[in-house]
Design an enzyme around this catalytic site. Structure first.
Site, mmCIF file in Angstrom:
data_model
loop_
_atom_site.group_PDB
_atom_site.id
_atom_site.type_symbol
_atom_site.label_atom_id
_atom_site.label_comp_id
_atom_site.label_asym_id
_atom_site.label_seq_id
_atom_site.Cartn_x
_atom_site.Cartn_y
_atom_site.Cartn_z
ATOM 1 N N LYS A 19 45.182 35.418 38.810
ATOM 2 C CA LYS A 19 46.354 35.646 39.666
ATOM 3 C C LYS A 19 46.491 37.120 40.048
ATOM 4 O O LYS A 19 46.684 37.471 41.199
ATOM 5 C CB LYS A 19 47.658 35.210 38.961
ATOM 6 C CG LYS A 19 47.655 33.805 38.429
ATOM 7 C CD LYS A 19 48.934 33.476 37.688
ATOM 8 C CE LYS A 19 49.181 34.290 36.421
ATOM 9 N NZ LYS A 19 48.247 34.019 35.319
ATOM 10 N N ARG A 95 58.009 31.726 35.050
ATOM 11 C CA ARG A 95 57.169 31.165 33.989
ATOM 12 C C ARG A 95 57.775 29.908 33.387
ATOM 13 O O ARG A 95 57.194 29.325 32.478
ATOM 14 C CB ARG A 95 57.029 32.172 32.834
ATOM 15 C CG ARG A 95 56.288 33.428 33.154
ATOM 16 C CD ARG A 95 54.821 33.188 33.155
ATOM 17 N NE ARG A 95 54.055 33.821 32.136
ATOM 18 C CZ ARG A 95 53.350 34.948 32.316
ATOM 19 N NH1 ARG A 95 53.412 35.622 33.424
ATOM 20 N NH2 ARG A 95 52.570 35.391 31.364
ATOM 21 N N ARG A 134 38.037 40.813 29.547
ATOM 22 C CA ARG A 134 38.820 41.797 30.327
ATOM 23 C C ARG A 134 38.921 43.128 29.578
ATOM 24 O O ARG A 134 39.110 43.174 28.373
ATOM 25 C CB ARG A 134 40.234 41.268 30.578
ATOM 26 C CG ARG A 134 41.118 42.354 31.187
ATOM 27 C CD ARG A 134 42.395 41.861 31.782
ATOM 28 N NE ARG A 134 43.120 40.955 30.930
ATOM 29 C CZ ARG A 134 44.079 40.154 31.365
ATOM 30 N NH1 ARG A 134 44.432 40.169 32.628
ATOM 31 N NH2 ARG A 134 44.699 39.345 30.537
ATOM 32 N N ARG A 167 43.253 44.509 25.987
ATOM 33 C CA ARG A 167 44.683 44.244 25.789
ATOM 34 C C ARG A 167 44.878 43.537 24.452
ATOM 35 O O ARG A 167 44.091 42.677 24.092
ATOM 36 C CB ARG A 167 45.195 43.346 26.931
ATOM 37 C CG ARG A 167 45.922 44.108 28.015
ATOM 38 C CD ARG A 167 46.206 43.290 29.242
ATOM 39 N NE ARG A 167 46.954 42.052 29.034
ATOM 40 C CZ ARG A 167 47.416 41.291 30.036
ATOM 41 N NH1 ARG A 167 47.224 41.659 31.288
ATOM 42 N NH2 ARG A 167 48.066 40.175 29.787
ATOM 43 N N ARG A 178 48.930 32.071 24.147
ATOM 44 C CA ARG A 178 49.332 32.152 25.565
ATOM 45 C C ARG A 178 48.995 30.866 26.305
ATOM 46 O O ARG A 178 49.761 30.401 27.142
ATOM 47 C CB ARG A 178 48.644 33.348 26.233
ATOM 48 C CG ARG A 178 49.236 34.674 25.784
ATOM 49 C CD ARG A 178 48.293 35.811 26.046
ATOM 50 N NE ARG A 178 48.092 36.074 27.459
ATOM 51 C CZ ARG A 178 47.055 36.762 27.941
ATOM 52 N NH1 ARG A 178 46.134 37.231 27.118
ATOM 53 N NH2 ARG A 178 46.966 36.977 29.219
#
Ligand code: AP5
Length: 223
Positions: A19, A95, A134, A167, A178
């Site tokens: 996203k 969300r 990532r 992260r 998550r």
């Protein structure tokens, strides 16, 4: 006088669907404002604000920050002049249904209805691969991926030279959490926006350029 084409959209999908990556590309090309609640919250944490102090631990675990806090920062950002005049893409908000209703109320009060909700669909295996690979810049918040979008120098940010980090919420346990939070609380928004005739599903598999082409193709006539 030539009418300026703005767009007000939401990019919806599980963590790691791409996203943020796609919102950045799309907003640059269409001159829209990219509003990422994750980035706004991380800025609060970095600046050690009272809101950041409340959000920090929750974000590390991968749970959702309370609706009231997220509404506060999102409302403030959306009421800025650039969002009104240029249009925007919301990335990571809403969300859950309560946030979606808050957003409806906020946009109604500003007489700025949503044009589209783009729903990024991708396999669970790809989500995990994208999240665990990532790397981010702690200084300028640029995003990389070890295979798909690596920095020129193995470990340093192309823009500011800072050493890249992973992260905290991209570690295995937080990723699991998550994905569960998404399934339990966010996925219901697919029905919410389908019922309102706003949902546009996108196949988010494949590389970044392929997905970007699909997004542009699907949104070329909206609004
Ligand atoms: P947030 O930062 O929004 O995290 P997220 O929603 O989990 O989304 P991600 O950024 O992980 O995924 P993405 O889909 O944007 O993927 P990206 O493009 O980065 O939120 C973080 C936290 O803040 C939440 O957990 C929560 O605690 C809190 N929060 C935020 N909003 C909230 C809200 N509304 N309410 C309550 N709490 C909230 O890509 C991921 C990686 O994949 C990158 O490395 C990228 O390079 C790579 N990649 C992208 N596309 C591709 C591709 N096509 N092929 C291969 N690799 C790709």
């Amino acid at each position: 006088m030539k009418k300026i084409r703005t767009l007000r959209g939401v990019f919806l999908g599980p963590p790691g669907a791409g996203k943020g990556t796609q919102a950045k590309v799309f907003c640059e090309r269409r001159n829209l404002v990219h509003v990422s609640t994750g980035d706004l919250l991380r800025r609060e944490v970095k600046n050690e604000t009272p809101l950041g102090a409340k959000a920090s631990e929750i974000m590390t675990r991968g749970d959702l920050v309370p609706d009231s806090l997220v509404l506060e920062i999102t409302k403030k950002r959306l009421s800025a002049e650039d969002c009104r005049t240029r249009g925007f893409v919301l990335d990571g908000y809403p969300r859950n249904c309560a946030q979606a209703m808050d957003l409806d109320t906020t946009l109604k009060s500003m007489a700025l209805p949503l044009d589209v909700v783009v729903y990024f669909e991708v396999s669970r295996a790809s989500l995990i691969e994208r999240l665990s690979g990532r790397r981010v810049c702690p200084k300028c918040a640029a995003n990389y991926h070890v295979r798909e979008a690596p920095p020129k120098d193995d470990r340093r940010c192309d823009h500011c030279g800072a050493e890249l980090v992973q992260r905290e919420d991209d570690r295995p346990q937080a990723i699991e959490n998550r994905l569960m939070v998404y399934k339990d609380q966010t996925r219901e928004l697919v029905d919410y926006y389908t019922e309102r005739n706003l949902l546009v599903p996108i196949d988010a598999s494949g590389n970044i350029d392929e997905v970007a082409r699909r997004v542009f193709e699907k949104l070329k006539d909206i609004p």
